[in-house]
Each structure stands twice: as C-alpha cells, then as structure tokens.
Write a protein that holds these residues in place. Structure first.
Motif, PDB file in Angstrom:
ATOM      1  N   ILE A 132       0.929  -1.270  -0.061  1.00  0.00           N
ATOM      2  CA  ILE A 132      -0.132  -0.047   0.086  1.00  0.00           C
ATOM      3  C   ILE A 132       0.787   1.076  -0.172  1.00  0.00           C
ATOM      4  N   PRO A 133       0.873   1.897  -1.141  1.00  0.00           N
ATOM      5  CA  PRO A 133       1.932   3.096  -1.171  1.00  0.00           C
ATOM      6  C   PRO A 133       1.771   4.147   0.066  1.00  0.00           C
ATOM      7  N   GLY A 134       2.980   4.241   0.713  1.00  0.00           N
ATOM      8  CA  GLY A 134       3.089   4.906   1.902  1.00  0.00           C
ATOM      9  C   GLY A 134       2.900   4.304   3.072  1.00  0.00           C
ATOM     10  N   PHE A 135       2.690   2.928   2.915  1.00  0.00           N
ATOM     11  CA  PHE A 135       2.199   2.218   4.404  1.00  0.00           C
ATOM     12  C   PHE A 135       2.907   1.035   4.255  1.00  0.00           C
ATOM     13  N   GLY A 136       3.533   0.403   3.243  1.00  0.00           N
ATOM     14  CA  GLY A 136       4.092  -0.830   3.112  1.00  0.00           C
ATOM     15  C   GLY A 136       3.076  -2.127   2.959  1.00  0.00           C
ATOM     16  N   ALA A 137       3.718  -3.001   3.310  1.00  0.00           N
ATOM     17  CA  ALA A 137       2.836  -4.425   3.221  1.00  0.00           C
ATOM     18  C   ALA A 137       1.702  -4.549   4.126  1.00  0.00           C
ATOM     19  N   SER A 138       0.563  -4.924   3.377  1.00  0.00           N
ATOM     20  CA  SER A 138      -0.694  -4.982   4.163  1.00  0.00           C
ATOM     21  C   SER A 138      -1.713  -5.823   3.519  1.00  0.00           C
ATOM     22  N   LYS A 139      -2.819  -5.865   3.953  1.00  0.00           N
ATOM     23  CA  LYS A 139      -3.971  -6.380   2.993  1.00  0.00           C
ATOM     24  C   LYS A 139      -4.454  -5.524   2.297  1.00  0.00           C
ATOM     25  N   VAL A 140      -4.855  -5.767   1.073  1.00  0.00           N
ATOM     26  CA  VAL A 140      -5.146  -4.663   0.306  1.00  0.00           C
ATOM     27  C   VAL A 140      -6.580  -3.888   0.683  1.00  0.00           C
ATOM     28  N   ASN A 141      -7.261  -4.684   1.583  1.00  0.00           N
ATOM     29  CA  ASN A 141      -8.774  -4.076   1.970  1.00  0.00           C
ATOM     30  C   ASN A 141      -8.438  -2.883   3.225  1.00  0.00           C
ATOM     31  N   ALA A 142      -6.786  -2.801   3.537  1.00  0.00           N
ATOM     32  CA  ALA A 142      -6.748  -1.902   4.515  1.00  0.00           C
ATOM     33  C   ALA A 142      -6.797  -0.436   4.009  1.00  0.00           C
ATOM     34  N   ALA A 143      -6.572  -0.522   2.785  1.00  0.00           N
ATOM     35  CA  ALA A 143      -6.102   0.859   2.163  1.00  0.00           C
ATOM     36  C   ALA A 143      -7.263   1.971   2.234  1.00  0.00           C
ATOM     37  N   LEU A 144      -8.608   1.420   2.282  1.00  0.00           N
ATOM     38  CA  LEU A 144      -9.611   2.650   2.396  1.00  0.00           C
ATOM     39  C   LEU A 144      -9.752   3.165   3.588  1.00  0.00           C
TER      40      LEU A 144
END
Length: 342
Positions: A132-144
């Motif tokens: 997630i740009p600016g936040f690093g690796a995570s579940k894609v659903n966290a971006a919202l």
C-alpha cells in the motif's frame, strides 16, 4: 437498518450506470407542463365573448444521449465494511489524514472496452497481501481506512499497472432496495448452501429467485464454503451477471431505466469526475453489451498464508498478476480471458 458489517456489491457499476441515465432523462426531458385549455377552464360559465382553442401543445422531444467516443475505460467498484456512514468516513480520512475503521471487503475493477460488446470484471481478493503506497505491506482491504478512496485507487493502480478512470460505491441497503425494486433477481446457484447468519436462507442448486434479503445473504456468505472468500467472490460475480441480465432491457431507453431504479439515486458514491453527462454516455453505449458474454474472474493468487505479524492472508500470484496487467496495458484482455478459460 442492520448496523453489522456491510458488504458492498460489485453490481454497483450496473446500478450507477442505470441511475445516471435516469438523471439524464430527467434533465433532458424536463420543462414546463402543457398549459391548461382555457376553454376547459371556463366550461360551465356563461360568456358572450368568443373563445379560441389553442392548438395542442407539441409533445416534448424524447431525451437524447450523445454517443461515447470509442476508448477503453476502467471503473473501480469499492465495497466497505463500515458500521457507520462510509461516505462521511471516507471524506474525513481524505480531508484530515486520520484513518477510519473501514475496509474494502469487495473490490472489483470493471474494464469497459472501446467496442462495448462485453465488459470484464476483475475481482481482487480482500486479503491479498500487497504494498500500500506510503504504508508498506498490508492486506489490500486496509487501504480504504488508511487513506480513503484515493489510496485504494493508488494501490490498485500500482498492483495492476493500469489507470483507474472512475470509482463507485454502493452500500448494502441500496443493494437490497435495488434488488427488491427490480422484483428480485434470478441467480443460478452452482454450489448449494445455507447462510450462516440472519435468516439462514437455504440456497438450492439451480435457479433461485432472490429478494433483497436473500440476495444479501447470497453475496455475503463465506463460512459455509471450504474455500471461504474465494467462493464468496464467485457468488458476487454470479449475482452481478444476473443483475446485468435483468437490467439489459431497461438500459435500452432512459424511460425504461427511470421506471426501475429512480429510487437508488441517493445510495451511490461516485468520484467528482464521473459527472452525469459522461456516465449517461457510457450507460447508453452499453446497450450493445451482451451480459451473457461478459467475463468475470478473480485476480490470480498463490493460495493462502500468514503475514509476518500473524494475519491470515491471501498470497498474490505476481506472475499471474503481471499477465493480467500486460493484457490491460496491451488491449489483449479478451485473449487473456479466453486462454485461461474464463
């Protein structure tokens, strides 16, 4: 209203297109109502003054929608599990930079080719472990929750190497309203099951006629399946195809759309650039789409696993994703879909 986790339906695209045609029809067809007939208004009164009956008012011209220029378009359909107001939470995150407690539990990129013969829906598993740009690796659903819709768009664009032209969201209440307003949807259930929540609706093999509540349980269920979210995504795709079939006749004319979905106007969240005129043009262009020929598939994955911090995740198949990205970039998505049996 049920305040539990809300599932957004990928069918939001079809609803959005239909609703904006409604708006276009209203705007194009609006105008003063025919004036009353003076002779009729004075009927029963006595007067020696001759009256003249005006000629009948000309019928208003039917609404028209310009043809859409031939070009591809990508529309990202986002779903949120927000227990509050997803639109307000998104706006607060975007303006303040403060994360909110919501995730995109449903995420689908709708690719509309220039020829408008069919559409392609690419589902992205919510637990994909991505950057997630600016936040690093995570579940894609966290971006919202971390950055609102703009961060979801950046994440998907980075993952697929493609440009997202527009975004749309529809909450589960609007989804139920749409389904009931259409008189229900006929869905072909290939894997029978009993929902594990709410009314515990029983879905039998074959065609099931679903009202809004049953449809909600159909697209939300995951615990009844061995592969959980994977089957849930397939069911969402099945429902969207059935919805497109239901709407295909109405999309032929603004009047037909108006009779079906004018109740859904307030249930949509769209990006500012997706103005009524441009979406109405897209909706009208889709009158040539064959819902049965449209293609839906899930972005390739490499199974499930565990993240460094102990979360259960879906492992992206980056080689497969690269093939999808190349097909989007090169305009060969039809060939990709055909080669992979979708």
């Amino acid at each position: 209203m049920d305040r539990r986790r809300r599932l957004w339906l990928a069918a939001g695209l079809a609803v959005l297109l239909a609703v904006v045609v409604v708006l276009a029809a209203i705007v194009a067809g609006s105008g003063p109502s025919p004036s009353s007939n003076p002779a009729s208004a004075s009927a029963g009164s006595k007067s020696s003054t001759p009256t003249h009956t005006p000629p009948p008012a000309a019928a208003p011209a039917p609404p028209t929608i310009p043809e859409l220029p031939a070009s591809d378009m990508n529309i990202l359909v986002i779903g949120s599990d927000s227990r509050g107001n997803a639109k307000e939470q998104n706006n607060q995150t975007v303006t303040s930079g403060q994360p909110k407690d919501q995730r995109s539990d449903c995420l689908m990129l709708i690719h509309v080719p220039a020829d408008r013969k069919k559409i392609y829906g690419i589902s992205i598993m919510r637990d994909n472990w991505v950057n997630i740009p600016g936040f690093g690796a995570s579940k894609v659903n966290a971006a919202l929750g971390l950055g609102g819709i703009p961060l979801v768009v950046k994440t998907v664009e980075s993952l697929l190497g493609t440009h997202v032209d527009h975004t749309v969201m529809l909450d589960f209440n609007g989804f139920k309203t749409l389904t009931d307003g259409l008189g229900g949807i006929d869905v072909n259930v290939t894997l029978p099951f009993t929902a594990s929540f709410e009314t515990h609706h029983v879905f039998v093999a074959g065609v099931n006629h679903l009202d809004g509540q049953a449809a909600l349980e159909f697209v939300r269920e995951r615990y009844s399946f061995v592969d959980g979210d994977f089957q849930r995504v397939r069911n969402q795709q099945t429902f969207l195809r059935a919805l497109l079939v239901k709407l295909s006749g109405a999309l032929q004319t603004p009047a037909g759309v108006l009779s079906l979905v004018n109740f859904a106007v307030n249930d949509l969240i769209v990006d500012q650039g997706f103005d009524p005129a441009s979406v109405a043009m897209l909706a009208y262009a889709l009158r040539t789409v064959d819902p049965g020929a449209s293609v839906f598939f899930t972005l390739p994955t490499a199974g499930t696993g565990t993240s460094p911090d102990g979360q259960s995740i879906v492992v992206p198949d980056y080689a497969g994703i690269g093939q999808v990205a190349a097909a989007l970039r090169d305009g060969t998505l039809p060939q990709y879909a055909a080669a992979h049996g979708y």
